[in-house]
Design a protein around this motif. Structure first.
Motif, mmCIF file in Angstrom:
data_model
loop_
_atom_site.group_PDB
_atom_site.id
_atom_site.type_symbol
_atom_site.label_atom_id
_atom_site.label_comp_id
_atom_site.label_asym_id
_atom_site.label_seq_id
_atom_site.Cartn_x
_atom_site.Cartn_y
_atom_site.Cartn_z
ATOM 1 N N ILE A 110 -10.563 10.854 1.582
ATOM 2 C CA ILE A 110 -10.489 9.654 1.721
ATOM 3 C C ILE A 110 -7.915 9.868 1.566
ATOM 4 O O ILE A 110 -7.526 9.609 2.478
ATOM 5 N N GLU A 111 -8.242 10.331 0.421
ATOM 6 C CA GLU A 111 -6.076 10.040 -0.271
ATOM 7 C C GLU A 111 -5.350 10.508 1.062
ATOM 8 O O GLU A 111 -4.994 10.329 1.333
ATOM 9 N N ASN A 112 -5.683 12.296 1.038
ATOM 10 C CA ASN A 112 -4.885 13.059 1.979
ATOM 11 C C ASN A 112 -5.285 12.244 3.883
ATOM 12 O O ASN A 112 -3.995 11.664 4.207
ATOM 13 N N CYS A 113 -6.002 11.351 4.402
ATOM 14 C CA CYS A 113 -5.608 10.840 5.600
ATOM 15 C C CYS A 113 -4.914 9.674 5.102
ATOM 16 O O CYS A 113 -4.591 9.134 6.304
ATOM 17 N N LYS A 121 1.391 5.206 3.638
ATOM 18 C CA LYS A 121 3.267 5.444 2.660
ATOM 19 C C LYS A 121 3.889 4.444 2.114
ATOM 20 O O LYS A 121 4.629 4.757 1.247
ATOM 21 N N ALA A 122 4.370 3.664 3.085
ATOM 22 C CA ALA A 122 5.097 2.324 3.003
ATOM 23 C C ALA A 122 4.240 1.164 1.860
ATOM 24 O O ALA A 122 5.137 1.297 1.146
ATOM 25 N N ILE A 124 2.505 1.972 -0.232
ATOM 26 C CA ILE A 124 2.527 2.840 -2.019
ATOM 27 C C ILE A 124 3.144 3.063 -2.274
ATOM 28 O O ILE A 124 3.455 2.180 -3.759
ATOM 29 N N SER A 125 4.849 3.409 -1.073
ATOM 30 C CA SER A 125 6.132 3.161 -2.469
ATOM 31 C C SER A 125 6.521 2.156 -2.804
ATOM 32 O O SER A 125 7.703 2.024 -3.756
ATOM 33 N N LYS A 126 6.627 1.148 -2.722
ATOM 34 C CA LYS A 126 6.994 -0.416 -3.120
ATOM 35 C C LYS A 126 6.442 -0.586 -4.503
ATOM 36 O O LYS A 126 6.796 -1.265 -5.280
ATOM 37 N N PHE A 127 5.235 -0.079 -4.781
ATOM 38 C CA PHE A 127 4.815 0.202 -6.269
ATOM 39 C C PHE A 127 5.418 1.639 -7.074
ATOM 40 O O PHE A 127 5.991 2.330 -7.454
#
Length: 127
Positions: A110-113, A121-122, A124-127
């Motif tokens: 699930i994480e890889n997907c 990705k965008a 998650i990158s905010k944190f």
């Protein structure tokens, strides 16, 4: 279990407690089907565990000696995998698919997907 052995039904499902004679009944039914003229290769037995499959194969070989071929005796999971392998193209699946069989593998899949998705990705990158 005598009803299972002598029954004329072409397909059977047996659900019973351990030690109740399920395997014996199935082997006797297989023996009767073969003695009636059916080819062993036209018989399919599905069990849940590898140990159950191995025991069934052993008992069929012992109970119906001199068979040129054995009935197909498989686990539920191996039958499903065989069906997927046979119809991978029709199912529009990749040929290098992976069967996930643990919580850890499921979480990683699930994480890889999710990490392959640009929007995720965008975010998650905010944190």
């Amino acid at each position: 279990m005598q009803q299972v052995i002598s029954g004329k039904i072409k397909s059977k499902m047996i659900i019973a407690n351990a030690g109740s004679g399920k395997t014996y009944s199935i082997v006797q039914h297989i023996k009767g089907i073969i003695e009636a003229g059916f080819q062993p290769s036209s018989i399919l037995c599905i069990t849940f565990t590898n140990a159950g499959r191995d025991e069934m194969q052993h008992r069929v070989q012992k109970g119906v000696p001199n068979l040129k071929s054995l009935p197909k005796i498989v686990t539920f999971h191996s039958l499903c995998k065989e069906i997927i392998d046979t119809f991978t193209h029709e199912l529009q699946m990749p040929y290098d698919y992976t069967i996930v069989d643990s919580d850890f593998e499921m979480q990683n899949a699930i994480e890889n997907c999710l990490l392959q998705n640009e929007e995720v990705k965008a975010f998650i990158s905010k944190f």
